[in-house]
Structure formats: structure tokens, C-alpha cells
Motif scaffolding. Structure first.
Motif, PDB file in Angstrom:
ATOM      1  N   GLU A   1      16.035 126.511 -48.174  1.00 36.15           N
ATOM      2  CA  GLU A   1      15.187 125.547 -47.469  1.00 36.15           C
ATOM      3  C   GLU A   1      13.721 125.705 -47.866  1.00 36.15           C
ATOM      4  OE1 GLU A   1      15.979 123.045 -45.434  1.00 36.15           O
ATOM      5  OE2 GLU A   1      18.087 123.452 -45.869  1.00 36.15           O
ATOM      6  N   ILE A   2      13.283 126.961 -48.045  1.00 35.54           N
ATOM      7  CA  ILE A   2      11.895 127.209 -48.450  1.00 35.54           C
ATOM      8  C   ILE A   2      11.631 126.616 -49.833  1.00 35.54           C
ATOM      9  CG2 ILE A   2      10.250 129.011 -49.104  1.00 35.54           C
ATOM     10  CD1 ILE A   2      11.546 130.774 -46.928  1.00 35.54           C
ATOM     11  N   THR A   3      12.610 126.786 -50.727  1.00 39.85           N
ATOM     12  CA  THR A   3      12.457 126.246 -52.079  1.00 39.85           C
ATOM     13  C   THR A   3      12.403 124.720 -52.067  1.00 39.85           C
ATOM     14  OG1 THR A   3      13.703 128.141 -52.938  1.00 39.85           O
ATOM     15  CG2 THR A   3      13.416 126.270 -54.404  1.00 39.85           C
ATOM     16  N   GLU A   4      13.240 124.108 -51.216  1.00 40.51           N
ATOM     17  CA  GLU A   4      13.235 122.654 -51.112  1.00 40.51           C
ATOM     18  C   GLU A   4      11.894 122.158 -50.578  1.00 40.51           C
ATOM     19  OE1 GLU A   4      15.512 120.512 -52.031  1.00 40.51           O
ATOM     20  OE2 GLU A   4      16.986 121.989 -52.682  1.00 40.51           O
ATOM     21  N   ALA A   5      11.313 122.910 -49.635  1.00 42.03           N
ATOM     22  CA  ALA A   5      10.043 122.494 -49.043  1.00 42.03           C
ATOM     23  C   ALA A   5       8.862 122.774 -49.960  1.00 42.03           C
ATOM     24  CB  ALA A   5       9.834 123.205 -47.709  1.00 42.03           C
ATOM     25  N   ASN A   6       8.954 123.868 -50.726  1.00 45.96           N
ATOM     26  CA  ASN A   6       7.853 124.245 -51.613  1.00 45.96           C
ATOM     27  C   ASN A   6       8.422 124.734 -52.949  1.00 45.96           C
ATOM     28  OD1 ASN A   6       5.495 125.033 -52.831  1.00 45.96           O
ATOM     29  ND2 ASN A   6       4.976 126.618 -51.334  1.00 45.96           N
TER      30      ASN A   6
ATOM     31  N   ASP B   1       7.516 135.561 -54.356  1.00 44.01           N
ATOM     32  CA  ASP B   1       7.199 135.069 -53.014  1.00 44.01           C
ATOM     33  C   ASP B   1       8.468 134.702 -52.244  1.00 44.01           C
ATOM     34  OD1 ASP B   1       4.486 135.400 -53.366  1.00 44.01           O
ATOM     35  OD2 ASP B   1       4.183 133.373 -54.173  1.00 44.01           O
ATOM     36  N   LEU B   2       9.421 134.115 -52.936  1.00 48.17           N
ATOM     37  CA  LEU B   2      10.692 133.793 -52.284  1.00 48.17           C
ATOM     38  C   LEU B   2      11.404 135.066 -51.808  1.00 48.17           C
ATOM     39  CD1 LEU B   2      12.151 130.980 -54.583  1.00 48.17           C
ATOM     40  CD2 LEU B   2      11.339 130.739 -52.227  1.00 48.17           C
ATOM     41  N   PHE B   3      11.351 136.092 -52.661  1.00 50.74           N
ATOM     42  CA  PHE B   3      11.962 137.366 -52.292  1.00 50.74           C
ATOM     43  C   PHE B   3      11.281 137.952 -51.054  1.00 50.74           C
ATOM     44  CE2 PHE B   3      11.946 142.045 -52.636  1.00 50.74           C
ATOM     45  CZ  PHE B   3      13.306 142.281 -52.508  1.00 50.74           C
ATOM     46  N   LYS B   4       9.972 137.890 -51.017  1.00 49.96           N
ATOM     47  CA  LYS B   4       9.246 138.401 -49.854  1.00 49.96           C
ATOM     48  C   LYS B   4       9.601 137.626 -48.589  1.00 49.96           C
ATOM     49  CE  LYS B   4       5.124 140.286 -52.165  1.00 49.96           C
ATOM     50  NZ  LYS B   4       3.656 140.162 -52.320  1.00 49.96           N
ATOM     51  N   SER B   5       9.706 136.319 -48.715  1.00 49.41           N
ATOM     52  CA  SER B   5      10.084 135.491 -47.560  1.00 49.41           C
ATOM     53  C   SER B   5      11.489 135.847 -47.080  1.00 49.41           C
ATOM     54  CB  SER B   5      10.022 134.007 -47.930  1.00 49.41           C
ATOM     55  OG  SER B   5       8.705 133.626 -48.264  1.00 49.41           O
ATOM     56  N   GLY B   6      12.391 136.032 -48.044  1.00 47.71           N
ATOM     57  CA  GLY B   6      13.750 136.419 -47.682  1.00 47.71           C
ATOM     58  C   GLY B   6      13.794 137.765 -46.986  1.00 47.71           C
ATOM     59  N   MET B   7      12.968 138.712 -47.440  1.00 51.17           N
ATOM     60  CA  MET B   7      12.924 140.022 -46.809  1.00 51.17           C
ATOM     61  C   MET B   7      12.369 139.932 -45.390  1.00 51.17           C
ATOM     62  SD  MET B   7      14.254 142.355 -48.665  1.00 51.17           S
ATOM     63  CE  MET B   7      13.605 143.783 -47.788  1.00 51.17           C
ATOM     64  N   ASN B   8      11.347 139.098 -45.198  1.00 48.96           N
ATOM     65  CA  ASN B   8      10.784 138.939 -43.856  1.00 48.96           C
ATOM     66  C   ASN B   8      11.822 138.364 -42.891  1.00 48.96           C
ATOM     67  OD1 ASN B   8       8.264 139.916 -44.608  1.00 48.96           O
ATOM     68  ND2 ASN B   8       7.510 137.885 -45.181  1.00 48.96           N
ATOM     69  N   ILE B   9      12.552 137.369 -43.373  1.00 51.09           N
ATOM     70  CA  ILE B   9      13.614 136.789 -42.541  1.00 51.09           C
ATOM     71  C   ILE B   9      14.700 137.828 -42.275  1.00 51.09           C
ATOM     72  CG2 ILE B   9      15.426 135.031 -42.480  1.00 51.09           C
ATOM     73  CD1 ILE B   9      13.542 133.342 -44.306  1.00 51.09           C
ATOM     74  N   GLY B  10      15.069 138.563 -43.316  1.00 56.40           N
ATOM     75  CA  GLY B  10      16.110 139.576 -43.179  1.00 56.40           C
ATOM     76  C   GLY B  10      15.745 140.665 -42.204  1.00 56.40           C
ATOM     77  N   ARG B  11      14.479 141.056 -42.186  1.00 59.17           N
ATOM     78  CA  ARG B  11      14.058 142.100 -41.241  1.00 59.17           C
ATOM     79  C   ARG B  11      14.217 141.642 -39.795  1.00 59.17           C
ATOM     80  NH1 ARG B  11       9.663 142.509 -45.134  1.00 59.17           N
ATOM     81  NH2 ARG B  11       9.998 144.351 -46.458  1.00 59.17           N
ATOM     82  N   ASP B  12      13.915 140.360 -39.556  1.00 58.03           N
ATOM     83  CA  ASP B  12      14.072 139.843 -38.193  1.00 58.03           C
ATOM     84  C   ASP B  12      15.537 139.811 -37.782  1.00 58.03           C
ATOM     85  OD1 ASP B  12      11.348 139.484 -37.937  1.00 58.03           O
ATOM     86  OD2 ASP B  12      11.397 137.401 -38.612  1.00 58.03           O
ATOM     87  N   VAL B  13      16.384 139.362 -38.727  1.00 58.22           N
ATOM     88  CA  VAL B  13      17.812 139.282 -38.424  1.00 58.22           C
ATOM     89  C   VAL B  13      18.418 140.678 -38.307  1.00 58.22           C
ATOM     90  CG1 VAL B  13      20.036 138.432 -39.249  1.00 58.22           C
ATOM     91  CG2 VAL B  13      17.975 137.065 -39.595  1.00 58.22           C
ATOM     92  N   MET B  14      17.903 141.610 -39.087  1.00 56.15           N
ATOM     93  CA  MET B  14      18.456 142.957 -39.150  1.00 56.15           C
ATOM     94  C   MET B  14      18.450 143.639 -37.786  1.00 56.15           C
ATOM     95  SD  MET B  14      17.108 146.151 -41.471  1.00 56.15           S
ATOM     96  CE  MET B  14      15.506 146.152 -40.616  1.00 56.15           C
ATOM     97  N   GLY B  15      17.381 143.442 -37.022  1.00 54.27           N
ATOM     98  CA  GLY B  15      17.276 144.115 -35.724  1.00 54.27           C
ATOM     99  C   GLY B  15      18.412 143.749 -34.785  1.00 54.27           C
ATOM    100  N   THR B  16      18.710 142.474 -34.688  1.00 53.18           N
ATOM    101  CA  THR B  16      19.774 142.047 -33.776  1.00 53.18           C
ATOM    102  C   THR B  16      21.152 142.356 -34.339  1.00 53.18           C
ATOM    103  OG1 THR B  16      19.675 139.819 -34.735  1.00 53.18           O
ATOM    104  CG2 THR B  16      18.371 140.222 -32.758  1.00 53.18           C
ATOM    105  N   MET B  17      21.345 142.200 -35.651  1.00 52.18           N
ATOM    106  CA  MET B  17      22.652 142.438 -36.231  1.00 52.18           C
ATOM    107  C   MET B  17      23.025 143.917 -36.219  1.00 52.18           C
ATOM    108  SD  MET B  17      24.526 140.004 -36.937  1.00 52.18           S
ATOM    109  CE  MET B  17      24.299 138.255 -36.692  1.00 52.18           C
ATOM    110  N   ALA B  18      22.052 144.794 -36.434  1.00 55.23           N
ATOM    111  CA  ALA B  18      22.328 146.231 -36.338  1.00 55.23           C
ATOM    112  C   ALA B  18      22.791 146.570 -34.932  1.00 55.23           C
ATOM    113  CB  ALA B  18      21.086 147.032 -36.706  1.00 55.23           C
ATOM    114  N   ASN B  19      22.124 145.986 -33.940  1.00 56.98           N
ATOM    115  CA  ASN B  19      22.548 146.189 -32.559  1.00 56.98           C
ATOM    116  C   ASN B  19      23.943 145.634 -32.322  1.00 56.98           C
ATOM    117  OD1 ASN B  19      20.414 147.590 -31.476  1.00 56.98           O
ATOM    118  ND2 ASN B  19      19.260 145.769 -30.918  1.00 56.98           N
TER     119      ASN B  19
END
Length: 374
Positions: A275-280, A287-305
Motif C-alpha cells: 500500500e505504501i508503494t502504491e501511494a508513494n 525507506d520501504l524496509f524501514k516502514s515495514g520494520m516500524n509496522i512490524g514492531r507494532d504488530v510484534m508486541g501484540t502477536m508475541a503476547n
């Protein structure tokens, strides 16, 4: 086209339900086990039985039960139910409830009396399944139907994996093949054959394999036998001529337990990068990798739990036993069952965490490679 698929899905479900009901009915008739509805409780008393170790109480119930299936449908019989305080699986009868009862016959082949086999639970399970299926189709529409299809294929894959293991197959190889197939089929059916599904599949396979490798290494060093649960110990006495490798079966269970959460994380990251690539389209791979990592870190907290809580939830009765008996920490942490659950939870979580950078990198590279083709 969508309506035709919907009709086929509904017909397929109805065929499964009807076939399952017929199979259950045939099995019940062969075993003389029938469905019955309790009309009235005619006797309910407590007897004290004396033994060499002292007396204990035994509760005896008698009930009038109307049979609801089989050749004796509509007939009312007497059912006896004994509840012993020395056993953990007593079933208390209540007027109006439905049970499975097995019967005894007299010399003339007529029903003499019945005994409680179990509560009738399948009826309500089927109702719950029906509600689930209806909501998936009504709320999800065509996408919900595709989700049900992937769920059915997943269950089929697990079923055939278990058949393979029961036949003496290699549990490690079977679980790796089935997990790969589940990931591929699920991603392609849900999102189609595209870059984000390919990224999610590769990230999922990598994360699940990491979990399995870590589990094998940790199991070897911690000398985990795979026999830490009551179910595994029961399997020892029912394996017959098959020589099961319980450590391999433990590996398979870890892969399956990890697969769902890892697929969720990988698809979230791959979809977001798409979606990020489609938008920009001008964002770099970095930069895409960094964005993916930021998203992954947010998801990681809940999924680890999610993984930790899932494993803790299945062990809550055992944990309560430890608390009630004041068992020392040293004894608990070194138990095979506890060490197995810890390795299972941590190896799964490690695989999930490592799948985040793997998916983010693959998705970023594939998205920019696609851009360069234009």
C-alpha cells in the motif's frame, strides 16, 4: 460466478453435515449408544460404601429417558447414573437435558436399562459452527467464503499430516510440507497471486523454519523427550507397532502452533508495504524496509503476547496445581512438561520476531523490482 461459488460452498457444507450425522447414527447403532432426553429424575440418593480404607459416598440417580434416535426411537427407558466422589468424571443428570446412553438387553432382546455414556455436546457445537459459518459469509461476503475455504483446506492438511504420522511417517518432514502448503494456499486464496502474497509466503516459511530449528536445538540441549504431557504418555501405550519419535512430533506441534501468528504478521507487513508503494512509488527500498520494520514492531508486541498467552492458557490448570501445592520454582522450571511449554512459546516467538525483518526486506525488494520493470 460468485453466486455459483457460494452455492457450491453451501452444498459442500450441507453434504459434510449430513454425512457426519449419518456416520454418527450408524456408529451409535452398532455400539448400542443412543441419544436420549431426560424426562424426569425418579431417584437421587447418596449411599455410603464402606471399604478397608474407610467409607466414601456414592450418589445414585435414576431417570426416565426418552430415546430420540435408533430403532427404539420414542421409547422411554430407565437410566441409572452413579457418581463416585473418588472419580473426576462424574456426570450429573438434569431434567430436560439430552444425553448419550448405552443400553443393556434382556434375554428377549428388549432394552433392560440404560447407563449414562456422556452429555450430548455435539448438538450445540454444530449450532456454534453454523453461527460461525453464517457470520463469515454474511459479514465477509465473497472474501469470507474464501476464508472458509482456506480454513477447510488447512484442516484437511492437518488431518492428512496426522494420518501420515500415525502411519509412521517422518513428523518433521510432514509438518514442514504441510505448513508450507498451508501458507501458500492461504496467502494465494486470500489475496491472490501477487507480490504481497509472495513476500508473505517467503517470510512465513522463513519464520516458521527458524522456530522449528530453534526448537530442535533447544530440545536437544534441554533433553526434552516430547513426553511431558498426559496425552503424549497415553500415545506411548496406544502406538502399537509404530515406533513414534516424540521429539519430532513435538517439533511438528511447534510449527503448527507458530504458523498462524507468523502468517498474520507477515501478511500485515507485506500488505502495508504494498500500500505504501502504491501511494508513494518514489520511496527507496531502504525507506520501504524501514516502514515495514516500524509496522512490524507494532504488530510484534501484540502477536508475541498472543503466542505466550495461548500457551499459558493451555497450561493454566497445571500452573494452579503448582500454586496450590507450593511446589518450588527449581522443581517447576526443570519439569519436562514446563520446559517443553517454555521452549514451545519462546521458539515460536523468536521465529515470529525474525520473520518481521525477513518479510520487510523481501517485500521492499519485490516492490521496487516491480517498479523498475515499468
Amino acid at each position: 460466478m460468485k453466486k455459483n461459488i457460494l452455492r457450491v460452498g453451501i452444498m459442500f457444507f450441507l453434504i459434510l453435515v449430513i454425512t457426519g450425522c449419518e456416520k454418527r447414527a450408524n456408529t451409535s447403532e452398532e455400539q448400542d449408544v443412543f441419544i436420549g432426553k431426560i424426562l424426569a429424575i425418579t431417584k437421587d440418593e447418596i449411599n455410603v460404601i464402606e471399604t478397608s480404607g474407610g467409607g466414601y459416598e456414592q450418589r445414585v440417580q435414576e431417570a426416565e429417558v426418552k430415546l430420540l434416535d435408533g430403532p427404539y426411537e420414542g421409547e422411554v427407558i430407565r437410566v441409572i447414573n452413579s457418581m463416585d466422589q473418588m472419580y473426576a468424571y462424574d456426570l450429573e443428570l438434569f431434567e430436560g437435558s439430552e444425553i448419550y446412553t448405552f443400553v443393556e438387553y434382556d434375554e428377549d432382546g428388549k432394552i433392560l436399562e440404560g447407563f449414562v455414556y456422556s452429555y450430548r455436546r455435539d448438538k450445540y457445537i454444530y449450532v456454534l459452527v453454523g453461527i460461525f459459518l453464517i457470520l463469515m459469509v454474511v459479514v465477509g461476503g465473497y472474501q469470507g467464503l474464501r476464508t472458509l475455504l482456506t480454513l477447510g483446506l488447512t484442516l484437511a492438511g492437518i488431518y492428512y499430516m496426522l494420518i501420515g504420522i500415525a502411519a509412521g511417517g517422518n513428523a518433521i518432514l510432514l509438518s514442514m510440507v504441510i505448513c508450507t502448503l498451508i501458507a501458500v494456499v492461504t496467502m494465494f486464496l486470500v489475496t491472490g497471486f501477487n507480490r504481497k502474497s509472495i513476500s508473505a509466503i517467503l517470510g512465513t516459511i522463513g519464520g516458521v523454519l527458524v522456530s522449528g530449528i530453534i526448537a530442535i536445538i533447544a530440545s536437544d540441549y534441554a533433553v526434552l523427550t516430547g513426553l511431558g504431557t498426559t496425552e503424549a504418555q497415553m500415545l506411548v501405550f496406544t502406538q502399537g507397532e509404530i515406533d513414534f519419535n516424540f521429539t519430532s512430533i513435538l517439533f511438528a506441534s511447534i510449527l503448527l502452533g507458530t504458523l498462524g501468528a507468523v502468517m498474520d504478521v507477515c501478511m500485515s507487513i507485506a500488505s502495508a508495504i504494498n500500500e505504501i508503494t502504491e501511494a508513494n512509488p518514489f520511496m527507496s527500498t531502504k525507506d520501504l524496509f524501514k516502514s515495514g520494520m516500524n509496522i512490524g514492531r507494532d504488530v510484534m508486541g501484540t502477536m508475541a503476547n498472543t503466542l505466550i498467552l495461548a500457551y499459558a492458557g493451555t497450561s493454566i490448570f497445571l500452573i494452579l496445581v503448582f500454586f496450590m501445592n507450593d511446589i518450588p520454582y527449581f522443581d517447576i522450571i526443570n519439569m519436562d512438561a514446563i520446559a517443553t511449554e517454555i521452549v514451545r512459546a519462546l521458539s515460536g516467538t523468536i521465529g515470529l520476531v525474525l520473520s518481521i525483518p525477513l518479510t520487510a526486506y523481501i517485500a521492499a525488494v519485490l516492490e521496487k523490482k516491480n517498479e523498475s520493470n515499468y
